[in-house]
Design a protein around this motif. Structure first.
Motif, PDB file in Angstrom:
ATOM      1  N   VAL A 162       0.832  -1.202   0.000  1.00 53.34           N
ATOM      2  CA  VAL A 162       0.000   0.000   0.000  1.00 53.34           C
ATOM      3  C   VAL A 162       0.868   1.253   0.000  1.00 53.34           C
ATOM      4  CG1 VAL A 162      -1.596   1.375   1.397  1.00 53.34           C
ATOM      5  CG2 VAL A 162      -2.022  -1.062   1.063  1.00 53.34           C
ATOM      6  N   LEU A 163       1.923   1.251   0.809  1.00 55.57           N
ATOM      7  CA  LEU A 163       2.808   2.422   0.872  1.00 55.57           C
ATOM      8  C   LEU A 163       3.418   2.725  -0.494  1.00 55.57           C
ATOM      9  CD1 LEU A 163       4.419   4.590   2.407  1.00 55.57           C
ATOM     10  CD2 LEU A 163       6.123   2.821   2.938  1.00 55.57           C
ATOM     11  N   SER A 164       3.968   1.704  -1.137  1.00 52.19           N
ATOM     12  CA  SER A 164       4.600   1.908  -2.437  1.00 52.19           C
ATOM     13  C   SER A 164       3.588   2.323  -3.496  1.00 52.19           C
ATOM     14  CB  SER A 164       5.315   0.620  -2.867  1.00 52.19           C
ATOM     15  OG  SER A 164       5.853   0.758  -4.157  1.00 52.19           O
ATOM     16  N   GLU A 165       2.446   1.642  -3.513  1.00 51.95           N
ATOM     17  CA  GLU A 165       1.424   1.971  -4.507  1.00 51.95           C
ATOM     18  C   GLU A 165       0.858   3.372  -4.285  1.00 51.95           C
ATOM     19  OE1 GLU A 165      -2.923   0.438  -6.044  1.00 51.95           O
ATOM     20  OE2 GLU A 165      -1.854  -0.754  -4.546  1.00 51.95           O
ATOM     21  N   HIS A 166       0.742   3.759  -3.014  1.00 56.08           N
ATOM     22  CA  HIS A 166       0.267   5.100  -2.668  1.00 56.08           C
ATOM     23  C   HIS A 166       1.163   6.174  -3.300  1.00 56.08           C
ATOM     24  CE1 HIS A 166      -1.398   8.232   0.079  1.00 56.08           C
ATOM     25  NE2 HIS A 166      -0.184   8.714  -0.026  1.00 56.08           N
ATOM     26  N   ILE A 167       2.469   6.031  -3.123  1.00 57.13           N
ATOM     27  CA  ILE A 167       3.400   6.995  -3.722  1.00 57.13           C
ATOM     28  C   ILE A 167       3.317   6.931  -5.243  1.00 57.13           C
ATOM     29  CG2 ILE A 167       5.796   7.767  -3.861  1.00 57.13           C
ATOM     30  CD1 ILE A 167       4.548   8.078  -1.094  1.00 57.13           C
ATOM     31  N   GLY A 168       3.154   5.717  -5.787  1.00 54.43           N
ATOM     32  CA  GLY A 168       3.034   5.572  -7.230  1.00 54.43           C
ATOM     33  C   GLY A 168       1.844   6.332  -7.791  1.00 54.43           C
ATOM     34  N   PHE A 169       0.692   6.227  -7.113  1.00 51.59           N
ATOM     35  CA  PHE A 169      -0.489   6.961  -7.561  1.00 51.59           C
ATOM     36  C   PHE A 169      -0.271   8.469  -7.464  1.00 51.59           C
ATOM     37  CE2 PHE A 169      -3.257   3.244  -7.754  1.00 51.59           C
ATOM     38  CZ  PHE A 169      -4.201   3.644  -8.687  1.00 51.59           C
ATOM     39  N   SER A 170       0.422   8.907  -6.425  1.00 54.19           N
ATOM     40  CA  SER A 170       0.688  10.342  -6.285  1.00 54.19           C
ATOM     41  C   SER A 170       1.509  10.860  -7.448  1.00 54.19           C
ATOM     42  CB  SER A 170       1.421  10.615  -4.963  1.00 54.19           C
ATOM     43  OG  SER A 170       0.578  10.410  -3.855  1.00 54.19           O
ATOM     44  N   ILE A 171       2.534  10.097  -7.832  1.00 52.85           N
ATOM     45  CA  ILE A 171       3.382  10.537  -8.941  1.00 52.85           C
ATOM     46  C   ILE A 171       2.619  10.449 -10.255  1.00 52.85           C
ATOM     47  CG2 ILE A 171       5.542  10.120 -10.181  1.00 52.85           C
ATOM     48  CD1 ILE A 171       5.727  11.301  -7.259  1.00 52.85           C
ATOM     49  N   TRP A 172       1.823   9.401 -10.430  1.00 48.25           N
ATOM     50  CA  TRP A 172       1.044   9.262 -11.663  1.00 48.25           C
ATOM     51  C   TRP A 172       0.093  10.452 -11.850  1.00 48.25           C
ATOM     52  CZ3 TRP A 172      -3.412   5.275 -12.642  1.00 48.25           C
ATOM     53  CH2 TRP A 172      -3.696   5.223 -14.011  1.00 48.25           C
ATOM     54  N   SER A 173      -0.506  10.896 -10.756  1.00 49.66           N
ATOM     55  CA  SER A 173      -1.487  11.994 -10.841  1.00 49.66           C
ATOM     56  C   SER A 173      -0.860  13.365 -10.608  1.00 49.66           C
ATOM     57  CB  SER A 173      -2.612  11.759  -9.831  1.00 49.66           C
ATOM     58  OG  SER A 173      -2.115  11.600  -8.520  1.00 49.66           O
ATOM     59  N   LEU A 174       0.465  13.420 -10.617  1.00 49.31           N
ATOM     60  CA  LEU A 174       1.183  14.655 -10.328  1.00 49.31           C
ATOM     61  C   LEU A 174       0.737  15.811 -11.221  1.00 49.31           C
ATOM     62  CD1 LEU A 174       3.500  15.583  -8.449  1.00 49.31           C
ATOM     63  CD2 LEU A 174       5.098  14.920 -10.247  1.00 49.31           C
ATOM     64  N   TRP A 175       0.521  15.514 -12.514  1.00 48.73           N
ATOM     65  CA  TRP A 175       0.211  16.605 -13.430  1.00 48.73           C
ATOM     66  C   TRP A 175      -1.213  17.119 -13.291  1.00 48.73           C
ATOM     67  CZ3 TRP A 175       3.354  19.566 -16.357  1.00 48.73           C
ATOM     68  CH2 TRP A 175       4.701  19.202 -16.330  1.00 48.73           C
ATOM     69  N   SER A 176      -2.078  16.367 -12.604  1.00 51.24           N
ATOM     70  CA  SER A 176      -3.400  16.920 -12.298  1.00 51.24           C
ATOM     71  C   SER A 176      -3.281  18.096 -11.340  1.00 51.24           C
ATOM     72  CB  SER A 176      -4.300  15.837 -11.683  1.00 51.24           C
ATOM     73  OG  SER A 176      -3.910  15.509 -10.362  1.00 51.24           O
ATOM     74  N   VAL A 177      -2.163  18.139 -10.609  1.00 52.20           N
ATOM     75  CA  VAL A 177      -1.893  19.248  -9.689  1.00 52.20           C
ATOM     76  C   VAL A 177      -0.988  20.293 -10.345  1.00 52.20           C
ATOM     77  CG1 VAL A 177      -0.991  19.869  -7.412  1.00 52.20           C
ATOM     78  CG2 VAL A 177      -2.099  17.656  -7.746  1.00 52.20           C
ATOM     79  N   LEU A 178       0.039  19.831 -11.057  1.00 54.79           N
ATOM     80  CA  LEU A 178       0.982  20.776 -11.662  1.00 54.79           C
ATOM     81  C   LEU A 178       0.304  21.713 -12.650  1.00 54.79           C
ATOM     82  CD1 LEU A 178       4.186  18.581 -12.205  1.00 54.79           C
ATOM     83  CD2 LEU A 178       3.735  20.266 -10.403  1.00 54.79           C
ATOM     84  N   VAL A 179      -0.744  21.243 -13.353  1.00 57.17           N
ATOM     85  CA  VAL A 179      -1.420  22.140 -14.302  1.00 57.17           C
ATOM     86  C   VAL A 179      -2.101  23.305 -13.585  1.00 57.17           C
ATOM     87  CG1 VAL A 179      -1.760  20.393 -16.100  1.00 57.17           C
ATOM     88  CG2 VAL A 179      -3.505  20.664 -14.307  1.00 57.17           C
ATOM     89  N   LEU A 180      -2.417  23.137 -12.294  1.00 59.35           N
ATOM     90  CA  LEU A 180      -3.021  24.238 -11.537  1.00 59.35           C
ATOM     91  C   LEU A 180      -1.996  25.337 -11.264  1.00 59.35           C
ATOM     92  CD1 LEU A 180      -5.171  22.248  -8.919  1.00 59.35           C
ATOM     93  CD2 LEU A 180      -5.871  23.139 -11.155  1.00 59.35           C
ATOM     94  N   PHE A 181      -0.711  24.974 -11.288  1.00 62.55           N
ATOM     95  CA  PHE A 181       0.352  25.959 -11.107  1.00 62.55           C
ATOM     96  C   PHE A 181       0.670  26.704 -12.412  1.00 62.55           C
ATOM     97  CE2 PHE A 181       1.117  23.065  -7.584  1.00 62.55           C
ATOM     98  CZ  PHE A 181       1.586  23.875  -6.558  1.00 62.55           C
TER      99      PHE A 181
END
Length: 443
Positions: free
Chosen positions: A33-52
């Motif tokens: 869960v810990l590893s997959e959690h970080i993986g999902f965060s990185i995968w969805s990173l650009w859903s946040v970066l586009v707000l910047f």
């Protein structure tokens, strides 16, 4: 890569499970869960970066939707090889490698995230984050092998739900950065994740295990690819997980583009839907354990269609107070459906074993063999549903300036998923031997 190997593993043996299996499985589940959690965060990173990415970046809304679509596409494709990597290299070994690999897209984004960077460069870096999407497939395949059939719904739901929470967590972190440092400092967000990636890889190296009995079976892969149930479940998973990841990536952009929210206002809401959808996923698995995955999936699609109807009305009326409850309800329902559909997969293939006259461990082994092989395909196709959602939003906003037509298309799709679930798994019981007392309705 060397690692800790367990030579004998039989979770269906209750004595073995109570004596040693349960403790080992739960330890591996937690670290997965810990590893997959970080993986999902990185995968969805650009859903946040586009707000910047303000006007100074020179990227319009359609271009931003295409950036997040690129991340979705690569993540979906990566799921197929990641599924087979567990058996080839070992679950523990592959988790260490795949977690460490997340450093590549994170460092790349840290280096290029500033005005003046070319759009092509942004596209390439967004594509790199797709490796985080692959983590889901290897993690689910690995955990599927650790647990007995009677606990798979709960275990797979918890594993996937804990991973899915990586989406709202990265969005909350982005909100914190925008709210404190401002929208001009995306590198702070990226800097937060660098040590977390190292932590996940280190924990996996120190405490996870490889299962020697889990081997790649090319015959099983071919058999799963030929089985119509693999593609039926992939279609249904497009409706649940495809919706979850597609909406997660697009939510903030929809709020900014259609409802005129500022980056801070969008970020303050964006995380809520993915968070609730992630938290509810284990509940969907547990309900499927108790009442049957097909039944839960059927009525979940009916509810998704109803919630989408509310969203369509809100989109036409441009009513944010109506849109938000409807869209967040959709997130909750995608989470429930994610849990119930994934629970169905091992049950379907064990059910098929019973129809062929198998019983006991032979039926359980057949179910594990085919369900493990099919999960990568189902997960990959499901993630492609997220790509379709983002492309549908891109087209809808590009042609009409709103997401209404996209939501109408999603409503029609959920109706198709409802009909397919009923026709295949609930219209009549599967023709199994009477002594098994098992039908597709109970999977």
């Amino acid at each position: 890569m060397s690692g800790r190997w367990i030579e004998q593993w039989d979770p269906e043996d209750e004595e073995f499970w109570e004596r040693t299996g349960q403790r080992t499985a739960h330890r591996n589940l937690f670290l997965s869960v810990l590893s997959e959690h970080i993986g999902f965060s990185i995968w969805s990173l650009w859903s946040v970066l586009v707000l910047f990415m303000g006007p100074e970046y020179g990227v319009d809304p359609a271009g931003k939707f295409f950036l997040i679509s690129m991340a979705t596409l690569v993540g979906a494709v990566a799921r197929v090889p990641y599924t087979f990597a567990v058996a080839r290299f070992g679950g523990r070994n592959w988790t260490v490698f795949s977690a460490g690999l997340l450093l590549v897209p994170t460092v790349a984004a840290y280096l290029v995230m500033e005005p003046g960077t070319s759009y092509t460069t942004f596209l390439l870096v967004a594509a790199l984050t797709g490796v985080g999407g692959g983590n889901f497939a290897s993690s689910m395949t690995n955990i599927n092998a650790f647990f007995p059939l009677r606990r798979k719904g709960w275990a797979l739901g918890l594993n996937a739900g804990g991973g899915n929470i990586g989406v709202p967590v990265v969005q909350l972190t982005g909100l914190l950065v925008i709210g404190t440092a401002g929208a001009g400092h995306p590198r702070i967000l990226l800097g937060v994740y660098l040590p977390l990636i190292v932590l996940a890889a280190t924990c996996a190296a120190l405490r996870m295990d490889n299962l020697a009995p889990v081997k790649n079976d090319t015959g099983a892969a071919r058999e799963a690819a030929r089985d119509p149930h693999t593609w039926i479940m992939a279609f249904l998973y497009v409706g649940t997980f495809g919706s979850f990841i597609g909406y997660s990536f697009a939510f903030g952009l929809v709020l900014q583009t259609q409802f005129g929210r500022t980056p801070l206002q969008a970020a303050s809401i964006t995380f809520l839907g993915p968070l609730l959808g992630s938290l509810i996923r284990p509940v969907g698995g547990r309900l499927a354990d108790l009442y049957g995955g097909a039944r839960i999936t059927l009525w979940n699609f009916a509810a998704m269609a109803a919630a989408t109807g509310v969203v369509v009305v809100a989109s036409v009326e441009k009513s944010l107070p109506v849109f938000l409850p409807g869209f967040i309800a959709l997130f909750v329902l995608t989470g429930l459906g994610n849990g119930s559909t994934y629970k169905m997969i091992p049950g379907i293939f064990q059910n098929k074993a019973l129809t062929r006259g198998m019983s006991g461990e032979a039926a359980a082994a057949y179910g594990r063999r085919l369900s493990g092989a099919s999960m990568g395909l189902i997960g990959a196709v499901g993630a492609l549903g997220g790509l379709a959602i983002n492309l549908a939003f891109r087209q809808s906003f590009q042609t009409a300036g709103t997401g209404t037509s996209a939501f109408v298309a999603f409503l029609v799709f959920y109706a198709a998923c409802f009909t397919l679930t009923w026709a295949v798994y609930l219209r009549r019981a599967a023709p199994v031997p009477a002594k098994t007392q098992l039908s597709y309705a109970k999977i």
